[in-house]
Design a protein around this motif. Structure first.
Motif, PDB file in Angstrom:
ATOM      1  N   VAL A  20      42.882  -2.370 -33.110  1.00 33.69           N
ATOM      2  CA  VAL A  20      42.417  -2.997 -31.881  1.00 33.69           C
ATOM      3  C   VAL A  20      43.289  -4.192 -31.533  1.00 33.69           C
ATOM      4  N   GLY A  21      43.567  -5.035 -32.538  1.00 34.16           N
ATOM      5  CA  GLY A  21      44.422  -6.195 -32.307  1.00 34.16           C
ATOM      6  C   GLY A  21      45.803  -5.801 -31.873  1.00 34.16           C
ATOM      7  N   THR A  22      46.332  -4.716 -32.460  1.00 38.10           N
ATOM      8  CA  THR A  22      47.665  -4.252 -32.088  1.00 38.10           C
ATOM      9  C   THR A  22      47.706  -3.802 -30.647  1.00 38.10           C
ATOM     10  N   ARG A  23      46.661  -3.066 -30.227  1.00 35.74           N
ATOM     11  CA  ARG A  23      46.610  -2.604 -28.835  1.00 35.74           C
ATOM     12  C   ARG A  23      46.547  -3.785 -27.871  1.00 35.74           C
ATOM     13  N   SER A  26      49.917  -5.443 -27.733  1.00 34.66           N
ATOM     14  CA  SER A  26      50.882  -4.644 -26.974  1.00 34.66           C
ATOM     15  C   SER A  26      50.657  -4.809 -25.479  1.00 34.66           C
ATOM     16  N   LEU A  27      49.384  -4.834 -25.060  1.00 35.22           N
ATOM     17  CA  LEU A  27      49.087  -5.014 -23.640  1.00 35.22           C
ATOM     18  C   LEU A  27      49.588  -6.378 -23.152  1.00 35.22           C
ATOM     19  N   PRO A 118      58.716  -9.525 -32.535  1.00 38.65           N
ATOM     20  CA  PRO A 118      57.619  -8.766 -33.173  1.00 38.65           C
ATOM     21  C   PRO A 118      56.789  -8.016 -32.133  1.00 38.65           C
ATOM     22  N   ILE A 119      57.423  -7.069 -31.431  1.00 39.45           N
ATOM     23  CA  ILE A 119      56.735  -6.273 -30.417  1.00 39.45           C
ATOM     24  C   ILE A 119      57.052  -4.802 -30.659  1.00 39.45           C
TER      25      ILE A 119
END
Length: 275
Positions: A20-23, A26-27, A118-119
């Motif tokens: 969830v945090g990664t999504r 990314s947004l 870091p993306i």
């Protein structure tokens, strides 16, 4: 308490994950890079010529120079026919800039710097595509405003205009992946422009953008009837002015699906290899 008891969550208890945090991250990254693209564009206003001056010139030139001859002396009647066509043509041509800009950024080493951040690797690409939505919105707004000043009457009402906007922008997003793919495969921004114009111009002129299909030679009509620009323009005309919509809309949605299925994976693969 055993090690198994500690490691295994109890049934019914939600387990937080990094997904969830990664999504969410990314947004945020996509929005930040989309904003970067927009700021870069706004600092070079000439980059907006294709979505500001170009549709105005095309609309005025074809209406007042050719409209009287094509529409039997009625320039106003030709404007009603022409404006939805200009929208379809210019939105397709506006996608050329997407591939050019990506190609230029890669050549300048901008994407090398993105790789050190870091993306997710796809974030710069998606951010650039998202920023292009603003360009399409500007194009639609400028074209409609110019048309209204010239006397265009959207008899389908503003609901039809909003439907035409949604369909046009959806098509532009799908067609844009062709430009992304070309931008990733060729070496210079100039080559991107040349190849995309060779593709877009025949699609624009061998269509119902400027004249009705029935006025063309029979052999050309066969191509015009399967041309994606023809069906996009037919859908936009039906939404704005009324008339048969279903066939054109189904063809347009089918072409959008084909463009996505074919060019989206090709563009991603070429992007991974290039960037």
């Amino acid at each position: 308490m055993t090690t198994t008891d500690v490691a295994t969550p109890r049934a019914g208890v939600a387990v937080p994950t990094a997904a969830v945090g990664t999504r969410n991250n990314s947004l945020k990254h996509i929005l930040v890079l989309a904003k970067r693209s927009l700021i870069k564009t706004m600092r070079t206003p000439e980059a907006l010529i294709d979505v500001t001056l170009q549709p105005v010139i095309f609309l005025a030139m074809f209406t007042y120079i050719f409209g009287g001859a094509i529409a039997g002396g009625s320039q106003q009647a030709y404007l009603q026919f022409l404006l939805p066509g200009i929208l379809g043509q210019t939105i397709a041509m506006a996608s050329v800039a997407l591939g050019q800009n990506l190609n230029a950024d890669i050549e300048k080493g901008v994407f090398d710097r993105f790789r050190s951040l870091p993306i997710a690797r796809s974030v710069p690409l998606v951010g650039a595509v998202a920023a292009d939505l603003v360009r399409y919105l500007i194009l639609f707004t400028v074209t409609m405003a110019t048309g209204l000043l010239m006397g265009f009457n959207a008899t389908g009402g503003w609901l039809g205009v909003m439907g035409a906007l949604a369909l046009s922008m959806g098509f532009a997003l799908c067609f844009g992946w062709v430009s992304v793919y070309v931008g990733m495969k060729v070496r210079t921004p100039g080559a991107v422009q040349g190849i995309m114009f060779l593709l877009v111009l025949p699609l624009s002129f061998a269509s119902n953008v400027f004249v009705p299909t029935a006025t063309m030679p029979g052999w050309m009509q066969s191509f015009v009837k399967v041309n994606p620009i023809t069906h996009l323009v037919g859908s936009v005309r039906a939404l704005m002015l009324g008339g048969p919509l279903q066939v054109h809309l189904l063809w347009t949605l089918a072409w959008m699906a084909v463009l996505l299925v074919v060019f989206f994976p090709l563009a991603l693969r070429a992007y991974r290899r290039r960037a």
